[in-house]
Structures are given as structure tokens and as C-alpha cells.
Design a protein around this motif. Structure first.
Motif, PDB file in Angstrom:
ATOM      1  N   ASP A  32       2.458   9.888   2.904  1.00  0.00           N
ATOM      2  CA  ASP A  32       1.199  10.545   3.255  1.00  0.00           C
ATOM      3  C   ASP A  32       0.192  10.442   2.110  1.00  0.00           C
ATOM      4  N   GLY A  33      -1.036  10.847   2.360  1.00  0.00           N
ATOM      5  CA  GLY A  33      -2.113  10.721   1.388  1.00  0.00           C
ATOM      6  C   GLY A  33      -1.927  11.545   0.124  1.00  0.00           C
ATOM      7  N   GLY A  39       1.054  12.023  -1.275  1.00  0.00           N
ATOM      8  CA  GLY A  39       2.237  11.530  -1.973  1.00  0.00           C
ATOM      9  C   GLY A  39       3.408  12.494  -1.947  1.00  0.00           C
ATOM     10  N   LYS A  40       3.431  13.375  -0.951  1.00  0.00           N
ATOM     11  CA  LYS A  40       4.493  14.389  -0.871  1.00  0.00           C
ATOM     12  C   LYS A  40       5.473  14.171   0.268  1.00  0.00           C
ATOM     13  N   ARG A  41       5.087  13.404   1.282  1.00  0.00           N
ATOM     14  CA  ARG A  41       5.961  13.155   2.431  1.00  0.00           C
ATOM     15  C   ARG A  41       6.133  11.661   2.637  1.00  0.00           C
ATOM     16  N   LEU A  42       7.323  11.297   3.070  1.00  0.00           N
ATOM     17  CA  LEU A  42       7.665   9.904   3.353  1.00  0.00           C
ATOM     18  C   LEU A  42       8.392   9.907   4.688  1.00  0.00           C
ATOM     19  N   VAL A  43       7.789   9.301   5.704  1.00  0.00           N
ATOM     20  CA  VAL A  43       8.363   9.289   7.048  1.00  0.00           C
ATOM     21  C   VAL A  43       8.600   7.841   7.442  1.00  0.00           C
ATOM     22  N   GLY A  44       9.821   7.559   7.910  1.00  0.00           N
ATOM     23  CA  GLY A  44      10.142   6.183   8.237  1.00  0.00           C
ATOM     24  C   GLY A  44      10.982   6.020   9.483  1.00  0.00           C
ATOM     25  N   ASN A  45      10.913   4.814  10.030  1.00  0.00           N
ATOM     26  CA  ASN A  45      11.695   4.431  11.193  1.00  0.00           C
ATOM     27  C   ASN A  45      12.354   3.088  10.930  1.00  0.00           C
ATOM     28  N   GLY A  46      13.472   2.866  11.588  1.00  0.00           N
ATOM     29  CA  GLY A  46      14.170   1.604  11.437  1.00  0.00           C
ATOM     30  C   GLY A  46      15.385   1.537  12.332  1.00  0.00           C
ATOM     31  N   LYS A  47      16.402   0.835  11.853  1.00  0.00           N
ATOM     32  CA  LYS A  47      17.627   0.616  12.639  1.00  0.00           C
ATOM     33  C   LYS A  47      18.863   0.781  11.768  1.00  0.00           C
ATOM     34  N   LEU A  90      13.756   8.853   9.227  1.00  0.00           N
ATOM     35  CA  LEU A  90      13.861   9.711   8.043  1.00  0.00           C
ATOM     36  C   LEU A  90      12.569  10.514   7.939  1.00  0.00           C
ATOM     37  N   GLU A  91      12.679  11.780   7.573  1.00  0.00           N
ATOM     38  CA  GLU A  91      11.527  12.633   7.320  1.00  0.00           C
ATOM     39  C   GLU A  91      11.745  13.292   5.971  1.00  0.00           C
ATOM     40  N   LEU A  92      11.198  12.686   4.928  1.00  0.00           N
ATOM     41  CA  LEU A  92      11.511  13.094   3.562  1.00  0.00           C
ATOM     42  C   LEU A  92      10.345  13.777   2.868  1.00  0.00           C
ATOM     43  N   GLN A  93      10.703  14.645   1.934  1.00  0.00           N
ATOM     44  CA  GLN A  93       9.726  15.286   1.071  1.00  0.00           C
ATOM     45  C   GLN A  93      10.124  15.003  -0.373  1.00  0.00           C
ATOM     46  N   ARG A  94       9.103  14.846  -1.203  1.00  0.00           N
ATOM     47  CA  ARG A  94       9.370  14.604  -2.631  1.00  0.00           C
ATOM     48  C   ARG A  94      10.075  15.827  -3.203  1.00  0.00           C
ATOM     49  N   ASP A  95      11.165  15.587  -3.916  1.00  0.00           N
ATOM     50  CA  ASP A  95      11.935  16.652  -4.536  1.00  0.00           C
ATOM     51  C   ASP A  95      11.323  16.948  -5.910  1.00  0.00           C
ATOM     52  N   PRO A  96      10.895  18.179  -6.131  1.00  0.00           N
ATOM     53  CA  PRO A  96      10.218  18.485  -7.411  1.00  0.00           C
ATOM     54  C   PRO A  96      11.088  18.305  -8.637  1.00  0.00           C
ATOM     55  N   GLY A 103       0.832  -1.211   0.000  1.00  0.00           N
ATOM     56  CA  GLY A 103       0.000   0.000   0.000  1.00  0.00           C
ATOM     57  C   GLY A 103       0.858   1.250   0.000  1.00  0.00           C
ATOM     58  N   ASN A 104       0.718   2.066   1.050  1.00  0.00           N
ATOM     59  CA  ASN A 104       1.501   3.302   1.137  1.00  0.00           C
ATOM     60  C   ASN A 104       2.753   3.140   2.006  1.00  0.00           C
ATOM     61  N   VAL A 105       3.167   1.891   2.230  1.00  0.00           N
ATOM     62  CA  VAL A 105       4.351   1.606   3.043  1.00  0.00           C
ATOM     63  C   VAL A 105       5.416   0.931   2.188  1.00  0.00           C
TER      64      VAL A 105
END
Length: 126
Positions: free
Chosen positions: A101-102, A104-112, A120-126, A79-81
Motif C-alpha cells: 500500500d501507499g 508501506g504498511k500492508r502487503l497483499v498478494g495472490n498466487g498459487k 496473503l494479507e500481511l502487515q509490517r511487523d514493527p 514499483g510497489n509490486v
């Protein structure tokens, strides 16, 4: 003969899975930029996901990871993950699960990474 049959089956499965993954990654394709946080450190990240289902990631100011983009591996989408991993120059693996996000402009992730929590707190680069 049995080995040859198994090899052919795995090759066909690989050919089938790659186009499916590329289609699943369609919404994630492009360049994403923003900050990363690992332990008490932070820097900037550039994530590239291409139409062929491949990609790479570069993290600035992360000791041992390196200064050049490294290829993504273990990419999967639900889905969106999106989940992926990448190994730095020191061999330590960064593994992340990120949610788009809904809009399609932000991508936020967690991990190790190296035993520390990563974000990570990412935004789509135009």
C-alpha cells in the motif's frame, strides 16, 4: 575458451543484478506477518525480506510446506509490486505477486500453491 567467456559474462551480470535488486527491495525490507489462505485452508505467515536481497517465508498449518522458514527465490520488484516463489518441504512451489500500500504498511498478494489459489494479507511487523 568460448565457455569461459560466457561464464565470465554471466558472473558479471549476476554481480550487477544483485545490488540493483537489493535497492529495489528497500521498501519491502523487514518482517511482514498476517494470515494466508490457500484453497479452504488458512494459517499464519511470516515473511522476512533482508537488505541483501534475500529472504524467507514460513507458513503455519500448511500441510507439506514444513514448519521452518524456507528461502525465497525468483524475487523481482516492479514499483510497489514484489514477486517471489518458495518451495515447501514437499517440493510444491508457492508463487506470489504482492502489492504494497501507499503507506508501506500492508502487503497483499495472490498466487498459487499446489494448484490452489493462494492469498496473503500481511502487515509490517514493527
Amino acid at each position: 575458451m568460448r565457455y569461459a567467456k560466457q561464464t565470465v559474462v554471466w558472473m558479471l551480470l549476476g554481480l550487477w543484478a544483485v545490488p540493483g535488486l537489493a535497492a529495489d527491495l528497500e521498501g519491502f525490507q523487514g518482517t511482514w506477518k498476517g494470515p494466508w489462505y490457500i484453497g479452504m485452508s488458512s494459517g499464519k505467515v511470516a515473511l522476512e525480506i533482508r537488505a541483501d536481497g534475500q529472504g524467507d517465508i514460513a507458513l503455519t498449518q500448511l500441510e507439506g510446506f514444513g514448519n521452518s522458514p524456507v528461502p525465497l527465490k525468483k524475487i523481482s520488484v516492479d514499483g510497489n509490486v514484489v514477486r517471489f516463489a518458495a518451495a515447501g518441504e514437499n517440493g510444491a512451489e508457492l508463487s506470489l505477486k504482492a502489492t504494497m500500500d501507499g503507506q508501506g504498511k500492508r502487503l497483499v498478494g495472490n498466487g498459487k500453491y499446489g494448484g490452489f489459489g493462494a492469498r496473503l494479507e500481511l502487515q509490517r511487523d514493527p
